[in-house]
Design an enzyme around this catalytic site. Sequence first.
Site, mmCIF file in Angstrom:
data_model
loop_
_atom_site.group_PDB
_atom_site.id
_atom_site.type_symbol
_atom_site.label_atom_id
_atom_site.label_comp_id
_atom_site.label_asym_id
_atom_site.label_seq_id
_atom_site.Cartn_x
_atom_site.Cartn_y
_atom_site.Cartn_z
ATOM 1 N N HIS A 1 -8.657 -0.957 5.413
ATOM 2 C CA HIS A 1 -8.991 -2.008 5.839
ATOM 3 C C HIS A 1 -9.675 -3.047 4.712
ATOM 4 O O HIS A 1 -10.351 -2.361 3.860
ATOM 5 C CB HIS A 1 -10.158 -1.741 6.901
ATOM 6 C CG HIS A 1 -10.393 -3.199 7.526
ATOM 7 N ND1 HIS A 1 -9.872 -3.610 8.678
ATOM 8 C CD2 HIS A 1 -11.645 -4.048 7.179
ATOM 9 C CE1 HIS A 1 -10.472 -5.109 8.956
ATOM 10 N NE2 HIS A 1 -11.540 -4.941 8.074
ATOM 11 N N GLU B 1 -11.522 6.314 17.979
ATOM 12 C CA GLU B 1 -11.286 5.611 19.314
ATOM 13 C C GLU B 1 -11.480 4.048 18.917
ATOM 14 O O GLU B 1 -10.862 3.201 19.676
ATOM 15 C CB GLU B 1 -11.899 6.279 20.397
ATOM 16 C CG GLU B 1 -11.149 7.261 21.060
ATOM 17 C CD GLU B 1 -11.350 8.534 20.198
ATOM 18 O OE1 GLU B 1 -10.712 9.702 20.672
ATOM 19 O OE2 GLU B 1 -12.183 8.609 19.372
ATOM 20 N N ASP C 1 -11.512 0.378 13.275
ATOM 21 C CA ASP C 1 -12.183 0.205 12.117
ATOM 22 C C ASP C 1 -13.607 0.954 12.142
ATOM 23 O O ASP C 1 -14.737 0.518 11.452
ATOM 24 C CB ASP C 1 -12.379 -1.181 11.605
ATOM 25 C CG ASP C 1 -11.109 -1.957 11.347
ATOM 26 O OD1 ASP C 1 -11.114 -2.929 11.640
ATOM 27 O OD2 ASP C 1 -9.986 -1.139 11.348
ATOM 28 N N ASN D 1 0.853 -1.289 -0.055
ATOM 29 C CA ASN D 1 0.116 -0.045 -0.008
ATOM 30 C C ASN D 1 0.803 1.324 -0.021
ATOM 31 O O ASN D 1 0.663 2.413 -0.694
ATOM 32 C CB ASN D 1 -0.876 0.045 1.117
ATOM 33 C CG ASN D 1 -2.132 -0.878 1.042
ATOM 34 O OD1 ASN D 1 -2.964 -0.427 0.115
ATOM 35 N ND2 ASN D 1 -2.264 -2.067 1.558
ATOM 36 N N ALA E 1 -8.570 -3.185 -5.133
ATOM 37 C CA ALA E 1 -9.430 -2.234 -4.171
ATOM 38 C C ALA E 1 -8.263 -1.372 -3.424
ATOM 39 O O ALA E 1 -8.256 -0.105 -3.613
ATOM 40 C CB ALA E 1 -10.203 -2.998 -3.275
ATOM 41 N N GLU E 2 -7.551 -1.955 -2.517
ATOM 42 C CA GLU E 2 -6.679 -1.261 -1.643
ATOM 43 C C GLU E 2 -5.771 -0.388 -2.523
ATOM 44 O O GLU E 2 -5.610 0.993 -1.972
ATOM 45 C CB GLU E 2 -5.874 -2.200 -0.832
ATOM 46 C CG GLU E 2 -6.692 -3.003 -0.066
ATOM 47 C CD GLU E 2 -5.979 -3.895 0.826
ATOM 48 O OE1 GLU E 2 -4.894 -3.563 1.348
ATOM 49 O OE2 GLU E 2 -6.395 -5.041 0.979
HETATM 50 C C1 GRF Z 1 -2.785 -5.999 3.752
HETATM 51 O O1 GRF Z 1 -3.602 -7.199 4.258
HETATM 52 C C2 GRF Z 1 -3.611 -4.866 3.619
HETATM 53 O O2 GRF Z 1 -5.024 -5.301 3.440
HETATM 54 C C3 GRF Z 1 -3.727 -4.432 5.221
HETATM 55 O O3 GRF Z 1 -2.303 -4.647 5.706
HETATM 56 C C4 GRF Z 1 -1.814 -5.869 4.778
HETATM 57 C C5 GRF Z 1 -0.554 -5.545 4.362
HETATM 58 O O4 GRF Z 1 -0.631 -4.550 3.487
HETATM 59 N N1 GRF Z 1 -3.861 -2.961 5.326
HETATM 60 P P1 GRF Z 1 0.990 -3.974 2.925
HETATM 61 O O5 GRF Z 1 1.281 -4.904 1.791
HETATM 62 O O6 GRF Z 1 2.079 -3.990 4.137
HETATM 63 O O7 GRF Z 1 0.490 -2.596 2.333
#
Ligand code: GRF
Length: 220
Positions: free
Chosen positions: A122, A160, A163, A26, A192-193
């Site tokens: 998430h 707080e 998610d 990410n 998506a992410e």
């Molecule tokens: C992934 O499962 C992502 O969905 C969650 O953290 C995990 C690792 O993500 N947010 P990354 O490759 O370290 O960005």
Amino acid sequence: MLDRSASENGREKLRVVVMVSGGGTNLQAIIDGVKDGTITNTEIVGVISNNRNAYALKRAEKNGIPGMCVSPKDYETRAVFNEKLLEAVDGFAPDLVVLAGYLVVIPPEMIERYRNRMINIHPSLIPSFCGKGYYGLKVHEAALARGVKVVGATVHFVDEGTDTGPIILQKAVNVEQGDTPEVLQRRVMEQAEWKILPRAIDLIANGKVRVEDNRTVILP
Ligand code: GRF
């Protein structure tokens, strides 16, 4: 609340700190987005990991972004770690903190200081498969166990709860016959992410996200 209106004309860049724990795919999507113009008006000023071996720190180094490790293991108590972590984040003077696969509980003081200026990605369509214990592969294992036909990812502001903050963007992904948790996780990341996290940052960098009544309004 992040008021970017004044800076839009001034075009001053959004200072972003990215917090990571693992592979950093990410983070890489954000780095690539800044490079290819998908993310405008933004500068990644620092990367912080709780895990000194996180490949995400290598990605930062390769792209000339200051990276540092602040690990709970290096401090006597959680309270001291919390203090040091907040000091490290403040040290970059960020406008926005991005949790990108960051697996450590965020100190309450930090949630307060960066309210509506801290976002998380998430790997589910919140409110499904989220909250305590739902992270990484566990999210996809639960989705396959329930037999849902559609999954996805959510970018939300951090409050707080776990998610539970105001949702900014979501993107749906189909479950395919025979999916394993690993295959499904990869599809959710790719489709998506890695799309909605850069998009959310660009929207925030251009003053397009407002929080009203614990929900977001995305301006045109
Ligand atoms: C992934 O499962 C992502 O969905 C969650 O953290 C995990 C690792 O993500 N947010 P990354 O490759 O370290 O960005």
